[in-house]
Design a protein around this motif. Structure first.
Motif, PDB file in Angstrom:
ATOM      1  N   LEU A  76       0.826  -1.206   0.000  1.00 24.80           N
ATOM      2  CA  LEU A  76       0.000   0.000   0.000  1.00 24.80           C
ATOM      3  C   LEU A  76       0.860   1.258   0.000  1.00 24.80           C
ATOM      4  O   LEU A  76       0.518   2.261  -0.639  1.00 24.80           O
ATOM      5  CB  LEU A  76      -0.950  -0.008   1.199  1.00 24.80           C
ATOM      6  CG  LEU A  76      -2.135  -0.970   1.110  1.00 24.80           C
ATOM      7  CD1 LEU A  76      -2.876  -1.024   2.430  1.00 24.80           C
ATOM      8  CD2 LEU A  76      -3.069  -0.573  -0.024  1.00 24.80           C
ATOM      9  N   ASP A  77       1.979   1.216   0.721  1.00 27.26           N
ATOM     10  CA  ASP A  77       2.904   2.358   0.720  1.00 27.26           C
ATOM     11  C   ASP A  77       3.474   2.602  -0.678  1.00 27.26           C
ATOM     12  O   ASP A  77       3.599   3.754  -1.107  1.00 27.26           O
ATOM     13  CB  ASP A  77       4.057   2.125   1.698  1.00 27.26           C
ATOM     14  CG  ASP A  77       3.741   2.623   3.084  1.00 27.26           C
ATOM     15  OD1 ASP A  77       2.837   3.469   3.230  1.00 27.26           O
ATOM     16  OD2 ASP A  77       4.399   2.165   4.032  1.00 27.26           O
ATOM     17  N   LEU A  78       3.835   1.530  -1.366  1.00 30.34           N
ATOM     18  CA  LEU A  78       4.356   1.692  -2.726  1.00 30.34           C
ATOM     19  C   LEU A  78       3.302   2.273  -3.656  1.00 30.34           C
ATOM     20  O   LEU A  78       3.588   3.119  -4.497  1.00 30.34           O
ATOM     21  CB  LEU A  78       4.833   0.346  -3.266  1.00 30.34           C
ATOM     22  CG  LEU A  78       6.123  -0.223  -2.685  1.00 30.34           C
ATOM     23  CD1 LEU A  78       6.425  -1.580  -3.312  1.00 30.34           C
ATOM     24  CD2 LEU A  78       7.288   0.725  -2.913  1.00 30.34           C
ATOM     25  N   TRP A  79       2.069   1.803  -3.499  1.00 27.75           N
ATOM     26  CA  TRP A  79       0.995   2.213  -4.383  1.00 27.75           C
ATOM     27  C   TRP A  79       0.560   3.650  -4.104  1.00 27.75           C
ATOM     28  O   TRP A  79       0.348   4.429  -5.020  1.00 27.75           O
ATOM     29  CB  TRP A  79      -0.167   1.245  -4.230  1.00 27.75           C
ATOM     30  CG  TRP A  79      -1.323   1.496  -5.140  1.00 27.75           C
ATOM     31  CD1 TRP A  79      -1.285   1.729  -6.485  1.00 27.75           C
ATOM     32  CD2 TRP A  79      -2.692   1.551  -4.762  1.00 27.75           C
ATOM     33  NE1 TRP A  79      -2.550   1.916  -6.976  1.00 27.75           N
ATOM     34  CE2 TRP A  79      -3.436   1.803  -5.928  1.00 27.75           C
ATOM     35  CE3 TRP A  79      -3.360   1.396  -3.568  1.00 27.75           C
ATOM     36  CZ2 TRP A  79      -4.817   1.909  -5.921  1.00 27.75           C
ATOM     37  CZ3 TRP A  79      -4.736   1.495  -3.578  1.00 27.75           C
ATOM     38  CH2 TRP A  79      -5.450   1.758  -4.736  1.00 27.75           C
ATOM     39  N   LEU A  80       0.431   4.006  -2.814  1.00 31.08           N
ATOM     40  CA  LEU A  80      -0.078   5.328  -2.442  1.00 31.08           C
ATOM     41  C   LEU A  80       1.017   6.347  -2.145  1.00 31.08           C
ATOM     42  O   LEU A  80       0.713   7.492  -1.829  1.00 31.08           O
ATOM     43  CB  LEU A  80      -1.006   5.195  -1.221  1.00 31.08           C
ATOM     44  CG  LEU A  80      -2.241   4.318  -1.425  1.00 31.08           C
ATOM     45  CD1 LEU A  80      -2.986   4.123  -0.125  1.00 31.08           C
ATOM     46  CD2 LEU A  80      -3.151   4.938  -2.478  1.00 31.08           C
ATOM     47  N   LYS A  81       2.267   5.947  -2.206  1.00 29.41           N
ATOM     48  CA  LYS A  81       3.421   6.818  -1.943  1.00 29.41           C
ATOM     49  C   LYS A  81       3.319   7.488  -0.566  1.00 29.41           C
ATOM     50  O   LYS A  81       3.494   8.691  -0.421  1.00 29.41           O
ATOM     51  CB  LYS A  81       3.536   7.892  -3.027  1.00 29.41           C
ATOM     52  CG  LYS A  81       3.485   7.396  -4.441  1.00 29.41           C
ATOM     53  CD  LYS A  81       4.836   7.104  -4.975  1.00 29.41           C
ATOM     54  CE  LYS A  81       4.837   6.879  -6.454  1.00 29.41           C
ATOM     55  NZ  LYS A  81       4.389   5.601  -6.904  1.00 29.41           N
ATOM     56  N   THR A  82       3.037   6.683   0.470  1.00 31.70           N
ATOM     57  CA  THR A  82       2.898   7.204   1.838  1.00 31.70           C
ATOM     58  C   THR A  82       3.964   6.620   2.755  1.00 31.70           C
ATOM     59  O   THR A  82       3.762   6.561   3.956  1.00 31.70           O
ATOM     60  CB  THR A  82       1.519   6.855   2.404  1.00 31.70           C
ATOM     61  OG1 THR A  82       1.357   5.441   2.372  1.00 31.70           O
ATOM     62  CG2 THR A  82       0.419   7.538   1.648  1.00 31.70           C
ATOM     63  N   SER A  83       5.075   6.195   2.196  1.00 24.11           N
ATOM     64  CA  SER A  83       6.106   5.483   2.957  1.00 24.11           C
ATOM     65  C   SER A  83       6.523   6.264   4.188  1.00 24.11           C
ATOM     66  O   SER A  83       6.692   7.478   4.116  1.00 24.11           O
ATOM     67  CB  SER A  83       7.303   5.250   2.045  1.00 24.11           C
ATOM     68  OG  SER A  83       8.256   4.470   2.680  1.00 24.11           O
ATOM     69  N   PRO A  84       6.707   5.686   5.292  1.00 24.04           N
ATOM     70  CA  PRO A  84       6.543   4.332   5.816  1.00 24.04           C
ATOM     71  C   PRO A  84       5.279   4.168   6.660  1.00 24.04           C
ATOM     72  O   PRO A  84       5.149   3.221   7.414  1.00 24.04           O
ATOM     73  CB  PRO A  84       7.762   4.191   6.705  1.00 24.04           C
ATOM     74  CG  PRO A  84       7.907   5.531   7.349  1.00 24.04           C
ATOM     75  CD  PRO A  84       7.490   6.488   6.255  1.00 24.04           C
ATOM     76  N   TRP A  85       4.322   5.100   6.552  1.00 24.76           N
ATOM     77  CA  TRP A  85       3.214   5.144   7.504  1.00 24.76           C
ATOM     78  C   TRP A  85       2.291   3.943   7.414  1.00 24.76           C
ATOM     79  O   TRP A  85       1.904   3.381   8.450  1.00 24.76           O
ATOM     80  CB  TRP A  85       2.446   6.455   7.358  1.00 24.76           C
ATOM     81  CG  TRP A  85       3.343   7.596   7.683  1.00 24.76           C
ATOM     82  CD1 TRP A  85       3.865   8.509   6.825  1.00 24.76           C
ATOM     83  CD2 TRP A  85       3.884   7.893   8.968  1.00 24.76           C
ATOM     84  NE1 TRP A  85       4.695   9.374   7.489  1.00 24.76           N
ATOM     85  CE2 TRP A  85       4.720   9.017   8.815  1.00 24.76           C
ATOM     86  CE3 TRP A  85       3.761   7.322  10.227  1.00 24.76           C
ATOM     87  CZ2 TRP A  85       5.410   9.580   9.869  1.00 24.76           C
ATOM     88  CZ3 TRP A  85       4.442   7.890  11.283  1.00 24.76           C
ATOM     89  CH2 TRP A  85       5.254   9.001  11.102  1.00 24.76           C
ATOM     90  N   LEU A  86       1.883   3.559   6.242  1.00 20.12           N
ATOM     91  CA  LEU A  86       0.985   2.400   6.137  1.00 20.12           C
ATOM     92  C   LEU A  86       1.690   1.109   6.527  1.00 20.12           C
ATOM     93  O   LEU A  86       1.064   0.202   7.065  1.00 20.12           O
ATOM     94  CB  LEU A  86       0.396   2.298   4.737  1.00 20.12           C
ATOM     95  CG  LEU A  86      -0.689   3.333   4.430  1.00 20.12           C
ATOM     96  CD1 LEU A  86      -1.158   3.202   2.997  1.00 20.12           C
ATOM     97  CD2 LEU A  86      -1.842   3.203   5.387  1.00 20.12           C
ATOM     98  N   LEU A  87       2.981   1.023   6.273  1.00 19.16           N
ATOM     99  CA  LEU A  87       3.744  -0.142   6.714  1.00 19.16           C
ATOM    100  C   LEU A  87       3.682  -0.251   8.229  1.00 19.16           C
ATOM    101  O   LEU A  87       3.435  -1.333   8.780  1.00 19.16           O
ATOM    102  CB  LEU A  87       5.192  -0.050   6.245  1.00 19.16           C
ATOM    103  CG  LEU A  87       6.147  -1.118   6.793  1.00 19.16           C
ATOM    104  CD1 LEU A  87       5.762  -2.488   6.275  1.00 19.16           C
ATOM    105  CD2 LEU A  87       7.564  -0.782   6.436  1.00 19.16           C
ATOM    106  N   LEU A  88       3.885   0.847   8.927  1.00 19.99           N
ATOM    107  CA  LEU A  88       3.854   0.822  10.394  1.00 19.99           C
ATOM    108  C   LEU A  88       2.461   0.503  10.918  1.00 19.99           C
ATOM    109  O   LEU A  88       2.300  -0.291  11.856  1.00 19.99           O
ATOM    110  CB  LEU A  88       4.335   2.162  10.947  1.00 19.99           C
ATOM    111  CG  LEU A  88       5.802   2.493  10.675  1.00 19.99           C
ATOM    112  CD1 LEU A  88       6.117   3.906  11.126  1.00 19.99           C
ATOM    113  CD2 LEU A  88       6.699   1.488  11.351  1.00 19.99           C
ATOM    114  N   VAL A  89       1.445   1.110  10.324  1.00 20.55           N
ATOM    115  CA  VAL A  89       0.071   0.862  10.770  1.00 20.55           C
ATOM    116  C   VAL A  89      -0.319  -0.592  10.536  1.00 20.55           C
ATOM    117  O   VAL A  89      -0.875  -1.257  11.428  1.00 20.55           O
ATOM    118  CB  VAL A  89      -0.909   1.827  10.058  1.00 20.55           C
ATOM    119  CG1 VAL A  89      -2.353   1.412  10.285  1.00 20.55           C
ATOM    120  CG2 VAL A  89      -0.681   3.248  10.535  1.00 20.55           C
ATOM    121  N   MET A  90      -0.036  -1.094   9.350  1.00 24.37           N
ATOM    122  CA  MET A  90      -0.408  -2.476   9.038  1.00 24.37           C
ATOM    123  C   MET A  90       0.432  -3.484   9.816  1.00 24.37           C
ATOM    124  O   MET A  90      -0.025  -4.582  10.104  1.00 24.37           O
ATOM    125  CB  MET A  90      -0.306  -2.730   7.530  1.00 24.37           C
ATOM    126  CG  MET A  90      -1.336  -1.950   6.725  1.00 24.37           C
ATOM    127  SD  MET A  90      -3.035  -2.277   7.220  1.00 24.37           S
ATOM    128  CE  MET A  90      -3.243  -3.911   6.568  1.00 24.37           C
TER     129      MET A  90
END
Length: 129
Positions: A76-90
């Protein structure tokens, strides 16, 4: 259009119609032929598990949930360019799901295990007094 075989609807009075009873009979026959394990078979399997196999099962379920959560977050981070926030949340969601899976599996194993007898009990220091 051609009428398909056995399309009678079940009656609305709560009694199974010909389609429902035929379906139930076919399901029962398929389960017998396929030798599908029932609840009693699953409980017996859980009862026969050794300590090592229980630990491996619980550990693998926990690690798998964390890895799936982290993987989804990374994608999701790669797709939405929100690195690293979605990685941490997920990752945190995966951790919570792993804990929930371990608690559920442990409760299932405890329900399937036979109750301890007096011979299985280990005396406590408090019981000596």
């Amino acid at each position: 259009m051609a009428e398909s075989r056995g399309t009678k609807r079940p009656s609305s009075d709560g009694k199974p119609g010909p389609l429902t009873s035929d379906l139930a009979a076919r399901i029962k026959r398929a389960q017998v032929e396929a030798d599908v394990p029932g609840d009693a078979d699953i409980a017996a399997t859980n009862r026969d598990m050794s300590g090592l196999s229980r630990g491996l099962r619980l550990g693998s379920e926990f690690i798998a949930a964390i890895l799936v959560g982290a993987g989804l977050g990374y994608l999701l981070d790669l797709w939405l360019k929100t690195s690293p926030w979605l990685l941490l949340v997920m990752l945190l969601v995966g951790f919570a799901a792993g804990v929930l899976n371990v608690v559920r599996s442990t409760a299932e194993m405890n329900r399937a295990a036979p109750p301890p007898t007096d011979a299985m009990r280990v005396p406590d220091d408090a019981e000596d007094e």
